[in-house]
Scaffold this motif. Structure first.
Motif, PDB file in Angstrom:
ATOM      1  N   ARG A 198       0.855  -1.183   0.000  1.00 61.99           N
ATOM      2  CA  ARG A 198       0.000   0.000   0.000  1.00 61.99           C
ATOM      3  C   ARG A 198       0.891   1.233   0.000  1.00 61.99           C
ATOM      4  O   ARG A 198       1.803   1.346   0.816  1.00 61.99           O
ATOM      5  CB  ARG A 198      -0.942   0.017   1.205  1.00 61.99           C
ATOM      6  N   GLU A 230       0.888   5.525  -0.105  1.00 60.49           N
ATOM      7  CA  GLU A 230       0.182   6.810  -0.023  1.00 60.49           C
ATOM      8  C   GLU A 230       1.123   7.885  -0.546  1.00 60.49           C
ATOM      9  O   GLU A 230       2.272   7.976  -0.103  1.00 60.49           O
ATOM     10  CB  GLU A 230      -0.231   7.131   1.411  1.00 60.49           C
ATOM     11  N   ASP A 231       0.653   8.672  -1.525  1.00 58.92           N
ATOM     12  CA  ASP A 231       1.507   9.730  -2.045  1.00 58.92           C
ATOM     13  C   ASP A 231       1.261  11.027  -1.275  1.00 58.92           C
ATOM     14  O   ASP A 231       0.425  11.081  -0.366  1.00 58.92           O
ATOM     15  CB  ASP A 231       1.336   9.903  -3.561  1.00 58.92           C
ATOM     16  N   GLY A 259      -2.171  12.437  -0.809  1.00 59.69           N
ATOM     17  CA  GLY A 259      -3.115  11.678  -0.011  1.00 59.69           C
ATOM     18  C   GLY A 259      -3.794  10.556  -0.770  1.00 59.69           C
ATOM     19  O   GLY A 259      -4.664   9.877  -0.229  1.00 59.69           O
ATOM     20  N   LYS A 260      -3.395  10.318  -2.020  1.00 58.57           N
ATOM     21  CA  LYS A 260      -3.975   9.245  -2.815  1.00 58.57           C
ATOM     22  C   LYS A 260      -3.342   7.918  -2.413  1.00 58.57           C
ATOM     23  O   LYS A 260      -2.134   7.839  -2.210  1.00 58.57           O
ATOM     24  CB  LYS A 260      -3.766   9.503  -4.302  1.00 58.57           C
ATOM     25  N   VAL A 261      -4.187   6.881  -2.307  1.00 59.76           N
ATOM     26  CA  VAL A 261      -3.733   5.574  -1.853  1.00 59.76           C
ATOM     27  C   VAL A 261      -3.787   4.578  -2.998  1.00 59.76           C
ATOM     28  O   VAL A 261      -4.757   4.529  -3.757  1.00 59.76           O
ATOM     29  CB  VAL A 261      -4.598   5.078  -0.673  1.00 59.76           C
ATOM     30  N   LEU A 273      -8.973   2.372   0.328  1.00 57.42           N
ATOM     31  CA  LEU A 273      -7.593   1.913   0.513  1.00 57.42           C
ATOM     32  C   LEU A 273      -6.999   1.390  -0.785  1.00 57.42           C
ATOM     33  O   LEU A 273      -5.912   0.829  -0.779  1.00 57.42           O
ATOM     34  CB  LEU A 273      -7.541   0.819   1.589  1.00 57.42           C
TER      35      LEU A 273
END
Length: 207
Positions: A12, A14-15, A18-20, A146
């Protein structure tokens, strides 16, 4: 950061926006980034998304999460469980309505598990020799936002392409089209009677 440690693992990311992104990691060296994107740094591809090292705010492996191509009864039971819990109960859909004529012994299912517990699913069946229908894409509420829904659809596309299908087709709920558009789907037609929901036909070339 050595991104190559995550090769072929479910992770997982997260950039910094805030994009997952959740899915199986495919890693690339700096020279690939320079040649393809004019960015000389390591990167990871998850599905259709290329994420560069300097864009990553957080990255974690998910060793307890698995993607199953459900070919056995016990695996298919996981698909049915997720659909009953997250769709049928929530939207008061009867079992007869939820499990329709497309749920047959020949239907293919994707099931995502976390510590062997089913948390997401999708089903797929051919429309003809070139088109595969993807539907009943469902994620348990506590696992939403998610990237798991995206991972599930991408695994459907991968499986369909391996079987020789060239296009994936789905009937998206009319308020979910943006979710599929970000994966490359395009609206192909008007409203479709989806029974409980108002749906829109969408398509994507996968080969």
């Amino acid at each position: 950061m050595n991104l190559f440690q995550f090769e072929n693992r479910i992770i997982r990311i997260e950039d910094f926006r805030g994009k997952v992104f959740t899915g199986v990691a495919e890693t690339f060296p700096p020279e690939y980034g320079l040649h393809e994107y004019a960015r000389e740094e390591e990167s990871i591809r998850i599905g259709m998304y290329q994420i560069f090292e300097s864009d990553i705010a957080k990255i974690e492996p998910l060793p307890d999460m698995k993607i199953l191509r459900a070919t056995e009864t016990w695996q298919q039971a996981g698909a049915y469980y997720v659909r009953i819990q997250a769709m049928a109960r929530k939207h008061h859909i009867t079992l007869r309505e939820e499990f329709d004529e497309h749920d047959t012994p020949e239907t293919r299912y994707i099931v995502v598990t976390d510590q062997d517990f089913p948390v997401a699913t999708a089903r797929m069946y051919p429309l003809n020799g070139t088109e595969m229908m993807i539907g009943r894409v469902v994620v348990l509420p506590e696992y939403r936002r998610l990237g798991i829904g995206t991972m599930t659809v991408l695994e459907c596309e991968k499986w369909a392409a391996e079987m020789g299908y060239r296009h994936s087709v789905l009937n998206s709920r009319d308020n979910k089209t943006a979710f599929y558009e970000q994966m490359g789907y395009e609206i192909r037609g008007g409203e479709v009677n989806g029974g409980t929901f108002s749906c829109v036909r969408m398509e994507k070339e996968i080969v």
